[in-house]
Motif scaffolding. Structure first.
Motif, short mmCIF file in Angstrom:
data_model
loop_
_atom_site.label_atom_id
_atom_site.label_comp_id
_atom_site.label_asym_id
_atom_site.label_seq_id
_atom_site.Cartn_x
_atom_site.Cartn_y
_atom_site.Cartn_z
N LYS A 23 0.82 -1.21 0.00
CA LYS A 23 0.00 0.00 0.00
C LYS A 23 0.85 1.26 0.00
CE LYS A 23 -4.21 -1.53 2.34
NZ LYS A 23 -4.98 -1.43 3.59
N THR A 24 1.94 1.23 0.76
CA THR A 24 2.75 2.44 0.91
C THR A 24 3.81 2.59 -0.18
OG1 THR A 24 4.28 1.31 2.41
CG2 THR A 24 2.44 2.53 3.40
N THR A 25 4.22 1.48 -0.79
CA THR A 25 5.35 1.53 -1.71
C THR A 25 4.97 1.31 -3.17
OG1 THR A 25 6.65 0.62 0.10
CG2 THR A 25 7.69 0.65 -2.04
N TRP A 26 3.97 0.50 -3.42
CA TRP A 26 3.62 0.12 -4.79
C TRP A 26 2.24 0.65 -5.15
CZ3 TRP A 26 7.25 -2.07 -7.87
CH2 TRP A 26 8.39 -2.53 -7.23
N THR A 27 1.78 0.28 -6.33
CA THR A 27 0.48 0.76 -6.81
C THR A 27 -0.63 -0.19 -6.41
OG1 THR A 27 0.60 -0.42 -8.92
CG2 THR A 27 1.60 1.78 -8.84
N GLU A 28 -1.85 0.27 -6.62
CA GLU A 28 -3.04 -0.55 -6.35
C GLU A 28 -3.01 -1.83 -7.19
OE1 GLU A 28 -6.65 -1.16 -4.33
OE2 GLU A 28 -5.27 0.50 -4.09
N LYS A 29 -2.48 -1.76 -8.38
CA LYS A 29 -2.39 -2.91 -9.28
C LYS A 29 -1.55 -4.04 -8.65
CE LYS A 29 -0.78 -4.26 -13.85
NZ LYS A 29 -0.09 -3.82 -15.06
N GLU A 30 -0.38 -3.69 -8.11
CA GLU A 30 0.48 -4.69 -7.48
C GLU A 30 -0.16 -5.25 -6.21
OE1 GLU A 30 1.87 -1.90 -8.79
OE2 GLU A 30 3.09 -2.83 -10.34
N LEU A 31 -0.85 -4.39 -5.48
CA LEU A 31 -1.55 -4.84 -4.27
C LEU A 31 -2.61 -5.87 -4.62
CD1 LEU A 31 -2.26 -4.64 -1.26
CD2 LEU A 31 -3.72 -2.70 -1.83
N LYS A 32 -3.43 -5.57 -5.61
CA LYS A 32 -4.48 -6.51 -6.04
C LYS A 32 -3.87 -7.81 -6.56
CE LYS A 32 -8.04 -3.16 -7.16
NZ LYS A 32 -8.85 -2.54 -8.20
N LYS A 33 -2.78 -7.69 -7.29
CA LYS A 33 -2.12 -8.88 -7.84
C LYS A 33 -1.63 -9.79 -6.71
CE LYS A 33 1.36 -10.05 -11.29
NZ LYS A 33 2.38 -9.54 -12.20
N PHE A 34 -1.05 -9.19 -5.67
CA PHE A 34 -0.57 -9.97 -4.52
C PHE A 34 -1.74 -10.67 -3.81
CE2 PHE A 34 0.21 -10.24 0.07
CZ PHE A 34 1.27 -11.12 0.07
N ILE A 35 -2.81 -9.95 -3.59
CA ILE A 35 -3.98 -10.52 -2.91
C ILE A 35 -4.57 -11.67 -3.72
CG2 ILE A 35 -6.35 -10.05 -2.14
CD1 ILE A 35 -5.33 -7.19 -1.39
N LEU A 36 -4.75 -11.46 -5.02
CA LEU A 36 -5.32 -12.51 -5.87
C LEU A 36 -4.41 -13.73 -5.95
CD1 LEU A 36 -6.83 -10.40 -8.78
CD2 LEU A 36 -8.06 -11.66 -7.01
N ARG A 37 -3.11 -13.49 -6.06
CA ARG A 37 -2.16 -14.61 -6.12
C ARG A 37 -2.16 -15.38 -4.80
NH1 ARG A 37 0.24 -18.70 -8.62
NH2 ARG A 37 2.30 -19.04 -7.78
N SER A 38 -2.23 -14.67 -3.68
CA SER A 38 -2.29 -15.34 -2.37
C SER A 38 -3.54 -16.20 -2.27
CB SER A 38 -2.28 -14.30 -1.24
OG SER A 38 -1.09 -13.56 -1.25
N GLU A 39 -4.67 -15.66 -2.67
CA GLU A 39 -5.93 -16.42 -2.64
C GLU A 39 -5.84 -17.65 -3.53
OE1 GLU A 39 -8.90 -13.55 -3.72
OE2 GLU A 39 -8.87 -12.61 -1.74
N TYR A 40 -5.25 -17.49 -4.71
CA TYR A 40 -5.10 -18.60 -5.65
C TYR A 40 -4.24 -19.72 -5.04
CZ TYR A 40 -3.48 -21.13 -9.79
OH TYR A 40 -3.16 -22.11 -10.69
N VAL A 41 -3.12 -19.36 -4.43
CA VAL A 41 -2.23 -20.35 -3.82
C VAL A 41 -2.93 -21.05 -2.65
CG1 VAL A 41 -0.10 -20.63 -2.48
CG2 VAL A 41 -0.09 -19.27 -4.58
N ILE A 42 -3.65 -20.31 -1.84
CA ILE A 42 -4.37 -20.92 -0.71
C ILE A 42 -5.45 -21.87 -1.20
CG2 ILE A 42 -5.86 -20.43 1.28
CD1 ILE A 42 -4.16 -17.82 1.64
N LEU A 43 -6.15 -21.51 -2.26
CA LEU A 43 -7.14 -22.43 -2.84
C LEU A 43 -6.47 -23.70 -3.37
CD1 LEU A 43 -9.58 -20.01 -4.70
CD2 LEU A 43 -10.06 -21.42 -2.68
N ASN A 44 -5.30 -23.56 -3.99
CA ASN A 44 -4.55 -24.73 -4.45
C ASN A 44 -4.17 -25.63 -3.29
OD1 ASN A 44 -4.58 -24.29 -7.20
ND2 ASN A 44 -2.65 -23.17 -7.22
N ILE A 45 -3.73 -25.01 -2.20
CA ILE A 45 -3.36 -25.77 -1.01
C ILE A 45 -4.58 -26.50 -0.44
CG2 ILE A 45 -2.59 -25.55 1.39
CD1 ILE A 45 -0.76 -23.24 0.40
N GLU A 46 -5.70 -25.80 -0.44
CA GLU A 46 -6.94 -26.40 0.06
C GLU A 46 -7.35 -27.61 -0.78
OE1 GLU A 46 -11.20 -24.57 1.58
OE2 GLU A 46 -9.84 -23.33 0.41
N ASP A 47 -7.18 -27.51 -2.10
CA ASP A 47 -7.53 -28.61 -3.00
C ASP A 47 -6.51 -29.74 -2.96
OD1 ASP A 47 -9.82 -27.34 -3.84
OD2 ASP A 47 -8.90 -26.50 -5.66
N ASN A 48 -5.23 -29.39 -2.85
CA ASN A 48 -4.18 -30.39 -2.86
C ASN A 48 -3.03 -29.93 -1.95
OD1 ASN A 48 -2.32 -32.35 -3.39
ND2 ASN A 48 -2.14 -31.94 -5.58
#
Length: 100
Positions: A23-48
């Protein structure tokens, strides 16, 4: 397989720290990308939960790369059908300080 995902206090703190840094160093785009990627990885972990490789520090702990800067460490408990997220580790920090 129904796997429950629990967040440790350390995982909550390090995730929030990474969000705050973005939030303090990068843009909203990078923030959203990090959040979406984190959610994606957690869903993968949940599935396998065995999808990602073991950590070099412990054969009980697995690591999933969120992006070049952040790695998610977690443990899978097959008998309890549970995953515990341990830390969203910033890879630029000293690896010797990583505790899980």
């Amino acid at each position: 397989m129904a796997i429950s995902v629990l967040w440790s206090d350390e995982a909550k703190k390090t995730y929030a720290d990474n969000i705050e840094y973005l939030k303090t160093t990068w843009t909203e785009k990078e923030l959203k990308k990090f959040i979406l990627r984190s959610e994606y990885v957690i869903l993968n972990i949940e599935d396998n939960p065995k999808l990602y490789s073991f950590s070099s520090k412990s054969k009980k702990t697995r690591r999933a790369i969120i992006n070049k800067q952040v790695t998610l460490y977690y443990r899978f408990y097959p008998i309890k059908k549970m995953v515990v997220l341990l830390s969203f580790w910033n890879n630029y920090r000293d690896y010797k300080q990583l505790k899980y």
